[in-house]
Design an enzyme around this catalytic site. Sequence first.
Site, PDB file in Angstrom:
ATOM      1  N   LYS A  57      11.209   2.760  -0.232  1.00 57.51           N
ATOM      2  CA  LYS A  57      11.125   4.181  -0.487  1.00 57.51           C
ATOM      3  C   LYS A  57      11.193   4.397  -2.097  1.00 57.51           C
ATOM      4  O   LYS A  57      11.748   3.585  -2.747  1.00 57.51           O
ATOM      5  CB  LYS A  57      12.166   4.674   0.192  1.00 57.51           C
ATOM      6  CG  LYS A  57      12.091   4.889   1.605  1.00 57.51           C
ATOM      7  CD  LYS A  57      11.132   5.696   2.277  1.00 57.51           C
ATOM      8  CE  LYS A  57      11.592   7.053   2.587  1.00 57.51           C
ATOM      9  NZ  LYS A  57      11.899   7.670   3.741  1.00 57.51           N
ATOM     10  N   CYS A  71       9.600  47.531  -6.513  1.00 56.07           N
ATOM     11  CA  CYS A  71       8.801  46.395  -7.190  1.00 56.07           C
ATOM     12  C   CYS A  71       9.571  46.112  -8.549  1.00 56.07           C
ATOM     13  O   CYS A  71       9.374  47.321  -9.299  1.00 56.07           O
ATOM     14  CB  CYS A  71       7.291  46.491  -7.282  1.00 56.07           C
ATOM     15  SG  CYS A  71       6.521  45.512  -8.476  1.00 56.07           S
ATOM     16  N   CYS A  87       4.875  44.585  -2.883  1.00 58.39           N
ATOM     17  CA  CYS A  87       4.688  45.567  -3.583  1.00 58.39           C
ATOM     18  C   CYS A  87       3.438  46.584  -2.939  1.00 58.39           C
ATOM     19  O   CYS A  87       2.345  46.188  -2.973  1.00 58.39           O
ATOM     20  CB  CYS A  87       4.386  45.604  -5.173  1.00 58.39           C
ATOM     21  SG  CYS A  87       4.020  46.896  -5.976  1.00 58.39           S
ATOM     22  N   GLU A 109       0.958  -1.203   0.083  1.00 60.88           N
ATOM     23  CA  GLU A 109      -0.011  -0.169   0.020  1.00 60.88           C
ATOM     24  C   GLU A 109       0.841   1.139  -0.071  1.00 60.88           C
ATOM     25  O   GLU A 109       1.974   1.214   0.454  1.00 60.88           O
ATOM     26  CB  GLU A 109      -0.845   0.037   1.309  1.00 60.88           C
ATOM     27  CG  GLU A 109      -0.068  -0.055   2.633  1.00 60.88           C
ATOM     28  CD  GLU A 109      -1.215  -0.452   3.587  1.00 60.88           C
ATOM     29  OE1 GLU A 109      -2.125  -1.346   3.595  1.00 60.88           O
ATOM     30  OE2 GLU A 109      -0.901   0.259   4.750  1.00 60.88           O
ATOM     31  N   TYR A 133      -4.800   2.615   8.452  1.00 63.89           N
ATOM     32  CA  TYR A 133      -3.979   1.406   7.909  1.00 63.89           C
ATOM     33  C   TYR A 133      -3.614   0.454   9.077  1.00 63.89           C
ATOM     34  O   TYR A 133      -2.684  -0.480   8.673  1.00 63.89           O
ATOM     35  CB  TYR A 133      -2.895   1.955   7.221  1.00 63.89           C
ATOM     36  CG  TYR A 133      -1.873   2.992   7.628  1.00 63.89           C
ATOM     37  CD1 TYR A 133      -1.432   2.689   8.684  1.00 63.89           C
ATOM     38  CD2 TYR A 133      -1.803   4.084   6.960  1.00 63.89           C
ATOM     39  CE1 TYR A 133      -0.396   3.447   9.338  1.00 63.89           C
ATOM     40  CE2 TYR A 133      -0.751   5.257   7.799  1.00 63.89           C
ATOM     41  CZ  TYR A 133      -0.156   4.738   8.961  1.00 63.89           C
ATOM     42  OH  TYR A 133       0.582   5.560   9.498  1.00 63.89           O
ATOM     43  N   CYS A 159       6.462  47.390 -11.187  1.00 66.06           N
ATOM     44  CA  CYS A 159       5.998  48.701 -11.279  1.00 66.06           C
ATOM     45  C   CYS A 159       6.864  49.756 -10.943  1.00 66.06           C
ATOM     46  O   CYS A 159       6.682  50.931 -11.020  1.00 66.06           O
ATOM     47  CB  CYS A 159       4.527  48.793 -11.081  1.00 66.06           C
ATOM     48  SG  CYS A 159       4.346  48.521  -9.085  1.00 66.06           S
ATOM     49  N   ASP A 187       2.762  10.353   2.720  1.00 70.94           N
ATOM     50  CA  ASP A 187       3.698  11.446   3.225  1.00 70.94           C
ATOM     51  C   ASP A 187       2.895  12.590   4.087  1.00 70.94           C
ATOM     52  O   ASP A 187       2.595  13.486   3.786  1.00 70.94           O
ATOM     53  CB  ASP A 187       4.454  12.264   2.144  1.00 70.94           C
ATOM     54  CG  ASP A 187       5.632  12.801   2.572  1.00 70.94           C
ATOM     55  OD1 ASP A 187       6.141  12.512   3.888  1.00 70.94           O
ATOM     56  OD2 ASP A 187       6.398  13.494   1.878  1.00 70.94           O
ATOM     57  N   LYS A 228       2.756   4.493   0.956  1.00 74.34           N
ATOM     58  CA  LYS A 228       3.475   5.256   1.966  1.00 74.34           C
ATOM     59  C   LYS A 228       3.076   6.735   1.798  1.00 74.34           C
ATOM     60  O   LYS A 228       3.599   7.336   1.123  1.00 74.34           O
ATOM     61  CB  LYS A 228       4.893   4.963   2.243  1.00 74.34           C
ATOM     62  CG  LYS A 228       5.493   5.556   3.619  1.00 74.34           C
ATOM     63  CD  LYS A 228       6.682   4.956   3.724  1.00 74.34           C
ATOM     64  CE  LYS A 228       7.327   5.195   5.194  1.00 74.34           C
ATOM     65  NZ  LYS A 228       7.502   6.796   5.511  1.00 74.34           N
ATOM     66  N   CYS A 269       0.005  48.332 -10.033  1.00 77.09           N
ATOM     67  CA  CYS A 269       1.037  47.542 -10.735  1.00 77.09           C
ATOM     68  C   CYS A 269       0.470  46.518 -11.403  1.00 77.09           C
ATOM     69  O   CYS A 269      -0.540  46.035 -11.055  1.00 77.09           O
ATOM     70  CB  CYS A 269       1.613  46.777  -9.318  1.00 77.09           C
ATOM     71  SG  CYS A 269       2.784  45.526  -9.773  1.00 77.09           S
TER      72      CYS A 269
HETATM   73  S1  IVH Z   1       2.193   0.961   8.947  1.00 81.21           S
HETATM   74  C1  IVH Z   1       3.864  -0.609  12.359  1.00 81.21           C
HETATM   75  N1  IVH Z   1       1.378   2.006   6.608  1.00 81.21           N
HETATM   76  O1  IVH Z   1       5.189   5.612   7.792  1.00 81.21           O
HETATM   77  C2  IVH Z   1       3.767  -0.118  11.217  1.00 81.21           C
HETATM   78  N2  IVH Z   1       2.861   3.342   7.972  1.00 81.21           N
HETATM   79  O2  IVH Z   1       8.185   5.419   8.235  1.00 81.21           O
HETATM   80  C3  IVH Z   1       2.940   1.057  11.461  1.00 81.21           C
HETATM   81  N3  IVH Z   1       3.292   5.783   6.773  1.00 81.21           N
HETATM   82  O3  IVH Z   1       5.066   6.060  10.928  1.00 81.21           O
HETATM   83  C4  IVH Z   1       2.840   1.822  10.176  1.00 81.21           C
HETATM   84  N4  IVH Z   1       1.697   5.151   5.050  1.00 81.21           N
HETATM   85  O4  IVH Z   1       3.643   7.412   9.651  1.00 81.21           O
HETATM   86  C5  IVH Z   1       2.070   2.230   7.656  1.00 81.21           C
HETATM   87  N5  IVH Z   1       0.414   2.683   4.506  1.00 81.21           N
HETATM   88  C6  IVH Z   1       1.227   3.142   5.763  1.00 81.21           C
HETATM   89  C7  IVH Z   1       1.702   4.051   6.014  1.00 81.21           C
HETATM   90  C8  IVH Z   1       2.551   4.296   6.790  1.00 81.21           C
HETATM   91  C9  IVH Z   1       2.637   6.136   5.733  1.00 81.21           C
HETATM   92  C10 IVH Z   1       4.088   6.301   7.888  1.00 81.21           C
HETATM   93  C11 IVH Z   1       3.661   6.272   9.272  1.00 81.21           C
HETATM   94  C12 IVH Z   1       5.196   5.328   9.893  1.00 81.21           C
HETATM   95  C13 IVH Z   1       5.880   5.691   9.056  1.00 81.21           C
HETATM   96  C14 IVH Z   1       7.100   4.986   9.110  1.00 81.21           C
END
Ligand code: IVH
Length: 694
Positions: free
Chosen positions: A324, A418, A436, A123, A236, A421, A127, A125, A442
């Site tokens: 990553k 500016c 400005c 799934e 999640y 202008c 941000d 990750k 302007c």
């Molecule tokens: S699972 C025990 N699933 O990534 C596992 N984390 O680098 C708990 N994060 O602290 C995390 N998407 O803030 C999980 N689909 C996802 C995630 C996710 C983002 C973040 C989360 C975690 C951090 C770790």
Amino acid sequence: MMDTSALTPFEARIEHAQLCERIARWDRAYHAEDAPEVDDATYDAAKRRLKAIEAAFPELATAASPTRAVGAAPADGFGKVRHAVPMLSLENAFDDQDVRDFDGRVRRFLGLGPDQPVALVAEPKIDGLSISLRYENGRFVQGATRGDGSEGEDVTANLTTLVARGRLPATITGAPAVLEVRGEVYMAKADFLDLNRRQEAAGDKIFANPRNAAAGSLRQLDSGVTATRPLSLFAYALGEVSEPVADSHSALLQRLRDWGFDVNPQARRCETVDDTLAVYHEIGERRAALPYDIDGVVYKVDRFDWQARLGMRENSPRWAIAHKFPAEQATTVVERIEIQVGRTGALTPVAHLVPVNVGGVMVSRATLHNEDEIARKDVREKDTVIVQRAGDVIPQVVAVVAGKRPEESVPFAFPELCPVCGSHTLREADGAIRRCAGGLSCSAQVKERLRHFVSRDAFDIEGLGEENVETLLEGGWIATPADLFRLEQRNSAGLQRLQNLKGWGEKKVAKLFAAIAARRTIALERFVFALGIRQVGEATAKRLARHYVTFAHWREAMARVAAGDPEAQAELTSIEDIGPSVAADLSAFFAEEHNAEVVDDLAAQLTLQDAQAPVSGTSAVAGKAVVFTGELTAMTRAEAKARAESLGAKVVGSVSKKTDYVVAGPGAGSKLAEAEKLGLTILTEAEWLALIGG
Ligand code: IVH
């Protein structure tokens, strides 16, 4: 990087200490200040190096090492929440081999043969920032941030705003008595851009990326602010639960969906490690098109019984890993720095770069945000810099490569005028943004200013919406508000005719002219508001109009304020709710000759209605009871009464002990005699006029 086996224990200790200090500083900036100092790749590299050193010199791996800690300890200001089940971090994988190694470790740990598949759920990750949501007997009772993993901040009030906006269920049915749901709070890219536009217009802090915006919004001490921020959430994982709710991660995701949580639609169960890698590459390709930022793909062993057997290490589970994405960064040279002027007059420095490929996209410009940012990073023309692209957000300059700076290099001097202008620019007292002062004059701002000028609460010219203003502006019909009032004249005289424009026609043009003509006579307060002077909203405009009453009086006072006349400035700031900051904006506006010209040109086209004089609490006669008797020469009795009342006096018909003043003209009779008997203050008309200020 030097191999750790080549380090002496002494060198290792020094490098270890340096890395610890650096990482702790970066952690603080990232977690507590929401203002990251380095990009993720640099951070990850430093952490990997630290781990390698600790592997070679185990005596350095103390409990205080950042390799053991997750995130940052909770900040002051929020209550603390202890996590019954710690909120863990994830181990990182940077390439396919790391993922295969992970799969191998899991199999070995579980004692599985090569033909026994380990299904993983892949799934995105997200941000954002992780949070824990506690439901008791099906009701949402508490929300907390991760903090340091064992103790976070109580952000229940802030998360309740997500409940209010339908992003989180308030109650769930069929849940165990205690249920903690974990997930990621994030801000969608479009919402982030919108928020920054609003922040910019209001002169507030601009966020560097959606993650910082989400963190800054969630960690507000005033949940009223959070309520205005468009946060979203993906669930999640679980924290504490009083009874099991599923036997696999994929089944859990389905339950979470059924309970009304948003679950990422990209989550996929994969039977083999090759399948997971295929999903990784697929999601990677769609990354830029996703409506939110992601920085990798998380793989989790699907079966919960296996997760339980695998257990966890110091601060990450053995059953999951984060794969990553390569950092979308590249190194290039700043050719020049340009200052752009936004729609609201904000000056933004932009670096023009030698074009470079960043994560598959050619980048030739990057934002430097503002004056402080450019100074903090000390970015100069001809510098070699690291640029970063995060999602759809404008690429940014992360840092300067110090060793590559040309010798003749000089610090970048932020302009005081500016660039569009030539007007003066003004730095807000409490912000990093320089603006400005040119406003309506302007060309970078005129469209936005005209749009404001014709808007509902300003001139309210019917039939002159945003689109028409743009057409008129771009067709060269108008450049300033006054031009609107010359439009009809120009149209009948000119070669170019409005009715020939596509979609306009005779009728529409005639209607527009009528609407404009109807606004030639307008209240002073609307006029003042329509000028779009910074911080002069409707309420302030009204106060100014009421105080100065006539356009001529206001205009003259503003000229004096702009010229630095202390008396005029003191008068201005004596008006309720007008402090030094608003006064400074008014002063800057009128100090700009272009603006003064635009205002006078416009006023010459209009009949400005005087404002009603204020019921002044400061007038000498405010709250006093006054009797007029005899003949008045300078004004009629009705006028005298209205004037006195507008100053807060009460005009009464008969004389009593409670009467404060008796204004007596020639021919005064019994009322004057009565006043003399009671020993009241008796004034001639001239004395009265002197008292009320002419
Ligand atoms: S699972 C025990 N699933 O990534 C596992 N984390 O680098 C708990 N994060 O602290 C995390 N998407 O803030 C999980 N689909 C996802 C995630 C996710 C983002 C973040 C989360 C975690 C951090 C770790």
